[in-house]
Design an enzyme around this catalytic site. Structure first.
Site, PDB file in Angstrom:
ATOM      1  N   TYR A  82      -4.058   3.201   8.023  1.00 23.20           N
ATOM      2  CA  TYR A  82      -5.343   2.497   8.131  1.00 23.20           C
ATOM      3  C   TYR A  82      -6.168   3.128   9.257  1.00 23.20           C
ATOM      4  CZ  TYR A  82      -2.351  -0.818   5.610  1.00 23.20           C
ATOM      5  OH  TYR A  82      -1.460  -1.391   4.739  1.00 23.20           O
ATOM      6  N   VAL A 117       1.087  -3.835   3.823  1.00 26.76           N
ATOM      7  CA  VAL A 117       1.065  -5.141   4.485  1.00 26.76           C
ATOM      8  C   VAL A 117       2.324  -5.970   4.212  1.00 26.76           C
ATOM      9  CG1 VAL A 117      -1.459  -5.273   4.667  1.00 26.76           C
ATOM     10  CG2 VAL A 117      -0.315  -6.208   2.633  1.00 26.76           C
ATOM     11  N   TYR A 138      -3.328  -3.009 -10.539  1.00 21.12           N
ATOM     12  CA  TYR A 138      -3.244  -2.762  -9.095  1.00 21.12           C
ATOM     13  C   TYR A 138      -2.334  -3.799  -8.415  1.00 21.12           C
ATOM     14  CZ  TYR A 138      -4.698  -2.695  -4.204  1.00 21.12           C
ATOM     15  OH  TYR A 138      -4.677  -2.663  -2.839  1.00 21.12           O
ATOM     16  N   SER A 173       0.787  -1.246   0.000  1.00 23.00           N
ATOM     17  CA  SER A 173       0.000   0.000   0.000  1.00 23.00           C
ATOM     18  C   SER A 173       0.815   1.290   0.000  1.00 23.00           C
ATOM     19  CB  SER A 173      -0.934   0.026   1.205  1.00 23.00           C
ATOM     20  OG  SER A 173      -2.133  -0.580   0.848  1.00 23.00           O
ATOM     21  N   LYS A 178       0.330   3.308  -2.951  1.00 26.77           N
ATOM     22  CA  LYS A 178      -0.862   4.154  -3.121  1.00 26.77           C
ATOM     23  C   LYS A 178      -0.477   5.632  -3.100  1.00 26.77           C
ATOM     24  CE  LYS A 178      -4.223   0.754  -1.375  1.00 26.77           C
ATOM     25  NZ  LYS A 178      -3.548  -0.518  -1.300  1.00 26.77           N
TER      26      LYS A 178
HETATM   27  N1  GLU Z   1      -1.960  -5.637  -2.140  1.00 23.13           N
HETATM   28  C1  GLU Z   1      -2.578  -5.470  -0.865  1.00 23.13           C
HETATM   29  C2  GLU Z   1      -4.076  -5.648  -0.970  1.00 23.13           C
HETATM   30  O1  GLU Z   1      -4.670  -5.139  -1.847  1.00 23.13           O
HETATM   31  C3  GLU Z   1      -2.239  -4.117  -0.331  1.00 23.13           C
HETATM   32  C4  GLU Z   1      -2.839  -3.880   1.020  1.00 23.13           C
HETATM   33  C5  GLU Z   1      -2.031  -2.997   1.920  1.00 23.13           C
HETATM   34  O2  GLU Z   1      -0.799  -2.993   1.883  1.00 23.13           O
HETATM   35  O3  GLU Z   1      -2.666  -2.285   2.676  1.00 23.13           O
HETATM   36  O4  GLU Z   1      -4.699  -6.280  -0.205  1.00 23.13           O
END
Ligand code: GLU
Length: 304
Positions: free
Chosen positions: A240, A258, A188, A61, A64
């Site tokens: 989060y 994650v 993604y 993430s 992002k």
């Molecule tokens: N590729 C992970 C997912 O989509 C990323 C989630 C994350 O790092 O928060 O679940």
């Protein structure tokens, strides 16, 4: 600074026993939970590091943030804000409750899965292969090295990413997404599986701390206003549903993934990258969080 960081890594090592590696993407469960590393990049490019700071992990993430920055550079904040909110994350990074049901089911913010998928639709490119090249080149430019993906993690998430599939199809049903869902998901997943180490993350954070200017030649890579927008949203939504607690304890704009990484930005001072694949229940690196608390205290970095 290296010896201070080494001491902090030793002090935080026991925290790695308290967390669990992510296993909902099967390939991630192979990570070593006792890894812990940190890297700091100052705005003149000087780097300090300790622990497993050069071990690779997948960006997940944290990507992002770079996606969002590229979308901002391509289309501007005014365009994005109609499709993606800036509300805090309330129920995990991949929950269906991340959609604002009172507001056309818009994703709450760009730093949760649904918001990241919508963000990708704003990135210019004639197809998703071209978008991927632009995203990875942009990341590589900010992180100072050519990056590549971890093919096994990419395939693993592609095979098992049904929650993301559900989120994307749901958004297609409400009209928030109009693109081909499978192709968007593929983009993604590929971006989430880019491999990095703490030094890459701290360098990226340092570019943001430097208002978007390259550390070597001061060339503008990101507009200062877009850095400001991204950092403001990171401060509110980057960790989060633990973003509020993180603001109290660490007090820096940050984004976690994650894969165990966290990037944190001390504007005008330094970029910080930490990694530790053992996560807490909300998906944040336990050892990494502890390291950031100590770094923030030691160098008095909290923005509050
Ligand atoms: N590729 C992970 C997912 O989509 C990323 C989630 C994350 O790092 O928060 O679940």
């Amino acid at each position: 600074m290296n010896s201070a960081l080494q001491q902090m890594v030793r002090d935080c090592q026991s925290w790695t026993d308290k967390g669990k590696v992510a296993d909902y993407i099967p390939e991630l469960s192979k990570a070593n939970p006792s890894q812990l590393g940190v890297s700091i990049t100052q705005l003149d490019g000087t780097e300090f590091y300790a622990g497993n700071s050069r071990d690779l992990f997948t960006i997940q993430s944290i990507s992002k943030v770079s996606n969002f920055l590229l979308a901002l550079e391509d289309k501007g904040y005014e365009a994005l804000k109609h499709q993606i909110g800036v509300l805090p994350t309330i129920r995990g990074f991949n929950s269906i409750l991340e959609l604002d049901i009172e507001n056309e089911h818009k994703p709450l913010n760009p730093f949760i899965n649904a918001g990241a998928m919508v963000t990708l639709t704003f990135i210019k490119g004639k197809n998703n292969d071209e978008k991927f090249s632009r995203v990875i080149n942009f990341m590589s430019q900010m992180m100072g090295e050519e990056l590549s993906i971890n093919e096994a993690v990419y395939q693993s998430e592609r095979e098992t990413g049904n929650r993301n599939r559900a989120l994307a199809y749901y958004m297609k049903s409400t009209g928030i997404l109009t693109e081909d869902v499978e192709s968007l998901l593929d983009l993604y997943f590929k971006i989430c599986s880019v491999q990095v180490h703490c030094g890459h993350i701290s360098r990226f954070a340092a570019v943001l701390a430097n208002q978007g200017r390259d550390l070597n030649n001061e060339m503008s890579l990101i507009k200062p206003y877009h850095c400001r927008v991204a950092k403001a949203i990171m401060a509110n939504c980057g960790m989060y549903d633990a973003s509020g607690e993180f603001a109290v304890k660490v007090g820096l704009p940050a984004k976690s993934g994650v894969g165990g990484g966290i990037m944190a930005i001390a504007s005008g001072k330094m970029g910080i990258g930490v990694m530790g694949p053992a996560l807490d229940t909300r998906g944040n690196s336990m050892g990494g969080w502890q390291l950031l608390e100590r770094i923030s205290d030691h160098y008095q970095l909290s923005i509050y």
